[in-house]
Design an enzyme around this catalytic site. Structure first.
Site, PDB file in Angstrom:
ATOM      1  N   ASP A   1       0.830  -1.204   0.000  1.00  0.00           N
ATOM      2  CA  ASP A   1       0.000   0.000   0.000  1.00  0.00           C
ATOM      3  C   ASP A   1       0.873   1.266   0.000  1.00  0.00           C
ATOM      4  OD1 ASP A   1      -2.803   0.953   0.378  1.00  0.00           O
ATOM      5  OD2 ASP A   1      -1.996   1.829   2.209  1.00  0.00           O
TER       6      ASP A   1
ATOM      7  N   GLU B   1      14.925 -15.039   0.659  1.00  0.00           N
ATOM      8  CA  GLU B   1      15.270 -16.104   1.615  1.00  0.00           C
ATOM      9  C   GLU B   1      14.312 -17.289   1.454  1.00  0.00           C
ATOM     10  OE1 GLU B   1      14.794 -14.338   5.464  1.00  0.00           O
ATOM     11  OE2 GLU B   1      16.287 -12.784   5.043  1.00  0.00           O
TER      12      GLU B   1
HETATM   13  C1  NOJ Z   1      -4.450   2.921  -0.881  1.00  0.00           C
HETATM   14  C2  NOJ Z   1      -5.563   1.947  -0.635  1.00  0.00           C
HETATM   15  O1  NOJ Z   1      -5.818   1.236  -1.813  1.00  0.00           O
HETATM   16  C3  NOJ Z   1      -6.728   2.759  -0.150  1.00  0.00           C
HETATM   17  O2  NOJ Z   1      -7.921   2.016  -0.125  1.00  0.00           O
HETATM   18  C4  NOJ Z   1      -6.389   3.317   1.198  1.00  0.00           C
HETATM   19  O3  NOJ Z   1      -7.439   4.148   1.637  1.00  0.00           O
HETATM   20  C5  NOJ Z   1      -5.102   4.144   1.144  1.00  0.00           C
HETATM   21  N1  NOJ Z   1      -4.071   3.506   0.384  1.00  0.00           N
HETATM   22  C6  NOJ Z   1      -4.573   4.383   2.531  1.00  0.00           C
HETATM   23  O4  NOJ Z   1      -4.083   3.193   3.080  1.00  0.00           O
END
Ligand code: NOJ
Length: 558
Positions: free
Chosen positions: A218, A269
């Protein structure tokens, strides 16, 4: 096709992630086994046969870890446990085993930019004073202005409002400010801190030891911030998750790549080609390719492709640039059209006017297309995408032709964007509505008792999986056929060669013995002599490929 491309193509290995079709499961909206109206891991396990029949190679699950759910699980309080909403670690193990038994790999979501404010470390940081080691794992700063009651700089949250929140110190006085690029419940980690780095190595190993095949990472462009914290005002035209021409001081900082080089070594790893896929919303495929250099991540979502309009010139341009940029670093392109953050492509590709990425669309949105028009384009776009060399991501429900639910009642909305902008931006709830499984069951079979955390529209009854399974013309049947043929002709590992001499508005290429024609113009186009139809996203019209249609043909070689 350039010589450079060929050279890189032939040096690529045959790891699964180079060509895989990966299906995104958004757990809270996939299938609810417990009856609380929120999907869960046993629900995923129970439906695994459906995914096998669809023909996907892998699944990616959005976060199911312990979380107060202020951002639907992207606010993690414990990275190494399952939230009771979704089940237990044993449920996870069973789901993983069920997938692996069917030859389906499993990728989990990792959220390293920020934690939940309920994370143990953040709670400790609140208790400890300014300058303490506990605060150093996050980004705390004194405020500006004479009394420190102004935020340290002008950064705005991606969800709207300021990116800084002031805390009350343990003694009750107004205190320092902490940074949160997203909701105030999602404080950003300080990635220069060795304890943060070590903790995430531990988290990676925890899931790798359990047997996951990889991670979707993310905000992979956001972990490192410009240490001068300069004021910055984003380009209002840019995609909300990032992607400005000039990088923001909190996105695309060069130091971020060191983190992925480190993680790559952790993954190496382990046996079995474990993979990292970055969610890096940066402004061009040329920049995205920097996330997948040979010692960094394996994949990164091609968001420039997702953002392209339904326009032949734009599509051809981005396909060419993607292949050149990704193959230039020895990586596959990772095509994608929908996910849980964007307007579903069965609606988006036929919007008139702007595509309000990140802001979402609401009941009064003026440019909404006819459903059948949007679906026709979406089917054509998917058929084009699944013929391209590389890997592709599907988002749950697109195989049913689900459209964006623009008409959710205001009181049902849950996206923090909606609250942080006082209803000015609708946010992403419209693409997150629970799936319809059975046409005649309560909540269309999403839950055993009719509960559903977001209301499903009545119009989805005819889109339920049960209504599509046996219908050869359904979108589900189309997806199955495309995936089967893609595998049969090994299109993921193919080499794309453009056809010349086609009318304007028509994209045509060969990949091995398959000819793909996508008609984005209004005028039907005839396939060449001897072409045998393999699959068509709508119906051929007098042997010709009509508007908003993609067809795959087999070309016999003599
Ligand atoms: C990207 C994620 O796909 C989204 O759903 C989220 O709100 C933001 N990052 C924050 O984590």
């Amino acid at each position: 096709m350039t010589a450079d491309y060929e050279q890189h193509h032939s040096s690529a290995g045959n790891e699964w992630w180079r060509t895989a079709v990966i299906y995104q499961i958004y757990p809270r909206s996939f299938a609810d086994s417990s009856g609380d109206g929120i999907g869960d891991l046993p629900g995923v396990t129970a439906r695994m046969d459906e995914l096998q029949q669809l023909g996907v190679d892998a699944v990616w699950l959005s976060p199911f870890m312990t979380s107060p759910q202020r951002d639907a699980g992207y606010d993690v309080a414990d990275y190494c446990d399952v939230d009771p909403l979704f089940g237990t670690l044993e449920d996870f193990d069973q789901m993983l085993a069920a997938a692996h038994q069917r030859g389906i790999r499993v990728i989990v979501d990792l959220v390293p930019n920020h934690s939940s404010d309920q994370h143990e470390w953040f709670q400790q940081a609140l208790q400890a004073g300014p300058g303490s080691p506990e605060r150093a794992r996050y980004i705390f700063r004194d405020g500006s202005g004479p009394d420190g009651d102004e935020p340290p700089n002008n950064w705005q949250s991606i969800f709207g409002g300021p990116a800084w929140t002031r805390i009350t110190e343990a003694d009750g006085r107004p205190g320092q400010w902490y940074l949160h690029l997203f909701d105030s419940s999602q404080p950003d980690f300080d990635w220069s801190h060795p304890e943060v780095q070590a903790e995430f190595r531990r988290i990676l190993r925890f899931w790798l030891d359990r047997g996951v095949d990889g991670f979707r990472v993310d905000v992979a462009h956001g972990l490192v911030k410009d240490q001068n914290f300069p004021d910055y005002t984003p380009d209002p035209e840019a995609a909300s998750m990032g992607g400005d021409q000039a990088p923001a001081p909190y996105f695309e900082q060069p130091g971020v790549h060191e983190i992925y080089r480190d993680w790559r070594q952790v993954l190496e790893e382990y046996d079995g080609d474990r993979a990292l896929c970055g969610e890096a919303w940066v402004s061009s495929v040329e920049k995205m390719a920097q996330w997948v250099r040979s010692d960094e991540m394996h994949q990164t979502f091609n968001f420039e492709y997702l953002m392209a309009d339904w326009d032949a010139g734009q599509l051809r341009g981005i396909i060419d640039r993607s292949l050149a940029a990704f193959h230039g670093v020895g990586a596959p392109s990772t095509w994608v059209l929908s996910n849980h953050d964007v307007v579903r492509h069965a609606t988006r590709l036929a919007l008139t006017g702007d595509n309000p990425q990140g802001a979402g669309i609401g009941p009064d949105f003026p440019g909404l297309p006819e459903y059948s028009h949007g679906l026709r384009r979406a089917r054509a776009a998917t058929a084009l995408m699944l013929a391209l060399p590389g890997s592709a991501y599907l988002y749950q429900g697109e195989e049913l032709g689900l459209d964006e639910v623009h008409d959710l009642p205001d009181e049902a909305r849950q996206d923090p964007t909606w609250f942080r902008t006082n209803g000015e931006r609708y946010g992403r709830d419209g693409c997150r509505v629970p799936l319809p499984w059975e046409a005649d069951a309560p909540a269309f079979g999403f839950s055993p008792n009719g509960k559903s955390w977001l209301p499903q529209p009545d119009r989805w009854q005819q889109l339920a999986r049960s209504a599509q399974r046996e219908d050869p013309d359904s979108t589900l049947s189309l997806y199955r056929r495309l995936l089967k043929l893609r595998r049969e002709f090994d299109l993921g590992a193919g080499e794309l060669q453009w056809e010349s001499g086609l009318p304007e508005g028509v994209l045509g290429f060969r990949s091995g013995s398959v000819l793909v024609l996508t008609n984005v113009s209004g005028t039907p186009v005839a396939p060449p002599e001897g072409a045998q139809l393999l699959v068509c996203s709508s119906d051929l019209s007098q042997g010709q490929v009509p508007a908003d249609t993609t067809a795959w043909f087999r070309m016999d070689r003599d």
